[in-house]
Design an enzyme around this catalytic site. Structure first.
Site, PDB file in Angstrom:
ATOM      1  N   SER A 245      49.648  -6.660 -38.675  1.00  0.00           N
ATOM      2  CA  SER A 245      50.076  -6.158 -40.263  1.00  0.00           C
ATOM      3  C   SER A 245      51.018  -6.957 -40.911  1.00  0.00           C
ATOM      4  O   SER A 245      50.794  -8.090 -41.124  1.00  0.00           O
ATOM      5  CB  SER A 245      50.277  -4.771 -40.099  1.00  0.00           C
ATOM      6  OG  SER A 245      50.065  -4.178 -41.498  1.00  0.00           O
TER       7      SER A 245
ATOM      8  N   ASP B  24      49.515  -8.146 -47.768  1.00  0.00           N
ATOM      9  CA  ASP B  24      50.121  -8.497 -46.514  1.00  0.00           C
ATOM     10  C   ASP B  24      49.406  -9.370 -45.704  1.00  0.00           C
ATOM     11  O   ASP B  24      47.940  -9.428 -46.002  1.00  0.00           O
ATOM     12  CB  ASP B  24      50.602  -7.294 -45.693  1.00  0.00           C
ATOM     13  CG  ASP B  24      49.291  -6.274 -45.257  1.00  0.00           C
ATOM     14  OD1 ASP B  24      48.124  -6.389 -45.726  1.00  0.00           O
ATOM     15  OD2 ASP B  24      49.890  -5.397 -44.528  1.00  0.00           O
TER      16      ASP B  24
ATOM     17  N   ASP C 138      46.898  -9.104 -43.108  1.00  0.00           N
ATOM     18  CA  ASP C 138      45.807  -8.548 -42.871  1.00  0.00           C
ATOM     19  C   ASP C 138      45.115  -8.070 -44.014  1.00  0.00           C
ATOM     20  O   ASP C 138      44.012  -7.276 -43.727  1.00  0.00           O
ATOM     21  CB  ASP C 138      45.776  -7.753 -41.613  1.00  0.00           C
ATOM     22  CG  ASP C 138      46.245  -6.517 -41.827  1.00  0.00           C
ATOM     23  OD1 ASP C 138      47.427  -6.400 -42.370  1.00  0.00           O
ATOM     24  OD2 ASP C 138      46.082  -5.433 -41.219  1.00  0.00           O
TER      25      ASP C 138
ATOM     26  N   ASP D 214      45.629  -5.627 -45.844  1.00  0.00           N
ATOM     27  CA  ASP D 214      45.066  -3.976 -45.924  1.00  0.00           C
ATOM     28  C   ASP D 214      46.076  -3.063 -46.904  1.00  0.00           C
ATOM     29  O   ASP D 214      46.054  -2.202 -47.235  1.00  0.00           O
ATOM     30  CB  ASP D 214      44.955  -3.062 -44.711  1.00  0.00           C
ATOM     31  CG  ASP D 214      46.207  -3.395 -43.771  1.00  0.00           C
ATOM     32  OD1 ASP D 214      47.357  -3.945 -44.022  1.00  0.00           O
ATOM     33  OD2 ASP D 214      46.326  -2.443 -42.878  1.00  0.00           O
TER      34      ASP D 214
END
Length: 554
Positions: A143, A297, A299, A301
């Site tokens: 993340s 960010d 990834d 999400d």
């Protein structure tokens, strides 16, 4: 403890064949503290899967831990007659390597592994699991953590991260597995035999079609000037595509952050919650006099923003953006008469109480869930089973995670970026900024200010200290905190309002002020959530007093 850690360390020296990991092991052979931190336990598998620093050791992320975990999940699946899994990964170091290696392990165990050819956002993985009707999913990402971290998220067939029960069951399988001698299929051979299959780009196109449907109106966004940064992550293609399809003509990138790069050289903490991560983007905003900076960010999400207001760029917090989006969606749906008879919104227990006021105004049922977007996703799944999916309006958590559509079961930064741009353009037509819109909410409902504190506890010694601190807060009978009476204390370990038990403590103080404490599920730290209610200056002073009080307890 050091004796057992050294025994495990020696076992690694005797069995490791990877030259980089072996050399790393040799470099710490005379450092007992380092050996203890790396080998005093196995990295924890929980509802968020795995997450940790990369390196040699049982308590770190490396190829041996990836193989072990993948084999355990494959056996868990086989015992439940599950046959397919979808796999994706972000731009981090080793993410593609870990994902390909996992696919080979699943193929060896007779599980068909569908995998993306290139990096993809986490929400696309959630979508692919459901679209391909896979039994499970894997997303290799850490993340928003720094570059030395990586992780391994696990999803169920509903597109949500696995439940606590499933995570506990998988952990039992993981705990039974060894570390060495685990091998998968040869990748090219497995690909030729159909044991591993590339996920077609058609899946991404379908995902993007759903993204476009999240909009509340079809006005072109050509009046808007946007700077977007993926923070060297997985949003680099899809977010610009969504914005351009909506008519954004003046869309500018951040040169040093525009392409995938696991080093995150210009944003060591690639977290859109942190101002430092947005500094490069803010410079581009000033260059082009942009209306808004949008940052996702690694990834993709989570999404963070900074908006131009009175000539300066103001960062919008996760709580603030969630409240703005909820109010905007409800207002727009009410105006065009598309609000369902029984609208539902969902927030986590650590998210702003201002949402309660907004929901009450529009007659919305507001559901509270534990921290973790899988709980929001599971609400959508339950509504879907009851043919009530259309009642879902919006869900969010204070940590910059939002979901307006129902096509995925995780926080989703692609469609949210588009929705934020649309909302910004709408208020611009009213000669307002998002800061003006937020102040309107405060004028109507009262000023809610929030602050989140992180306290890290690294290694074996740190974990012991963290547990003692949590024990103190759980067992001490606080009558008041910073001069405010404690109206009640809620311990979620005891089970509250039908929610699963969780290691969370909530102190509700007079005046609507609040303190919530919980250990992170993905990092060795305690997270403290502070809420202050009052006028803006009073609230900020109160947050400072809260912060000083808690720091004194450490």
């Amino acid at each position: 403890m050091i004796t057992k850690a050294r025994e495990e360390y020696q076992r690694w020296l005797d069995n490791v064949h990877d030259p980089d990991i072996y050399m790393e092991l040799l470099s710490i052979q005379h450092n007992d503290a380092e050996i203890l931190d790396r080998f005093y336990k196995y990295i924890d598998f929980g509802t968020a899967g795995l997450r940790g620093k990369m390196g040699a050791g049982t308590n770190l992320m490396n190829i041996y831990i990836i193989r072990r975990t993948s084999l355990a999940i494959a056996k868990y699946m086989k015992d439940r007659d599950m046959k397919t899994i979808a796999i994706s990964y972000d731009s981090r170091k080793n993410s593609r390597y870990f994902a390909l290696e996992a696919s080979k392990i699943f193929a060896k165990q007779g599980i068909i592994a569908y995998i993306f050819k290139e990096i993809m956002p986490t929400p696309v993985l959630s979508y692919a699991v459901r679209r391909l009707r896979c039994d499970m999913g894997i997303m290799v990402t850490a993340s928003h953590n720094p570059s030395i971290y990586n992780g391994y998220k696990v999803y169920g067939n509903d597109g949500c991260q696995v439940t606590s029960q499933a995570a506990n069951d998988i952990k039992e399988y993981v705990d039974k597995e060894g570390l060495f001698g685990i091998r998968g299929e040869h990748f090219e051979e497995a690909l030729a035999e159909g044991k591993i299959r590339w996920i077609r780009h058609e899946i991404v196109d379908l995902f993007m079609e759903h993204v476009s449907h999240v909009r509340t109106n079809r006005r072109s966004l050509k009046r808007l000037t946007v700077v977007y940064t993926p923070l060297n992550g997985a949003g680099w293609k899809l977010v610009p595509r969504a914005l351009e399809n909506a008519g954004v003509c003046d869309l500018y990138s951040v040169p040093n952050q525009d392409y995938p790069d696991g080093n995150f050289a210009t944003c060591p903490k690639p977290n859109p919650e942190v101002r430092e991560a947005l500094q490069e983007g803010l410079l581009v905003c000033k260059e082009y006099d942009a209306d808004i900076l949008i940052a996702t960010d690694p990834d993709c999400d989570r999404v963070g923003t900074a908006v131009k207001h009175n000539g300066e760029y103001v960062l919008i917090t996760g709580n603030e953006m969630g409240c703005l989006l909820l109010n905007y969606l409800l207002e727009q749906k009410k105006q065009d008469d598309s609000l369902p008879n029984h609208p539902i919104a969902v927030k986590t227990i650590v998210t702003s109480g201002l949402t309660c006021k907004i929901a009450e105004k529009y007659g919305v049922e507001l559901m509270n869930v534990l921290t973790g977007f899988k709980y929001i996703g599971s609400i959508i799944t339950d509504l879907e089973k009851e043919w009530r999916r259309s009642e879902y309006i919006f869900g969010f958590e204070e940590s910059y995670g939002y979901l307006a559509g129902t096509f995925v079961r995780d926080k989703e930064a692609v469609s949210t970026s588009l929705l934020i741009a649309e909302m910004t353009e709408y208020y611009k037509t009213l000669n307002k900024t998002l800061v003006d819109a937020l102040n309107d909410l405060y004028d109507e409902f009262g000023c809610y200010k929030h602050r989140m504190l992180d306290f890290y506890f690294e290694g074996a010694e740190g974990e012991e200290k963290m547990q003692k601190l949590l024990h103190h807060f759980r067992n001490h009978n606080f009558k008041e905190i910073i001069g405010y009476e404690v109206v009640n204390k809620v311990d979620y370990l005891e089970g509250v309002n039908g929610l699963p038990k969780a290691d969370v403590l909530e102190f509700n103080l007079e005046g609507g002020n609040q303190l919530i404490i919980r250990p992170s599920g993905t990092e060795p730290k305690i997270k403290v959530y502070l809420t202050a209610v009052g006028n803006e200056k009073e609230a900020e002073r109160l947050l400072d007093r809260f912060t000083n009080w808690f720091n004194a307890k450490l």
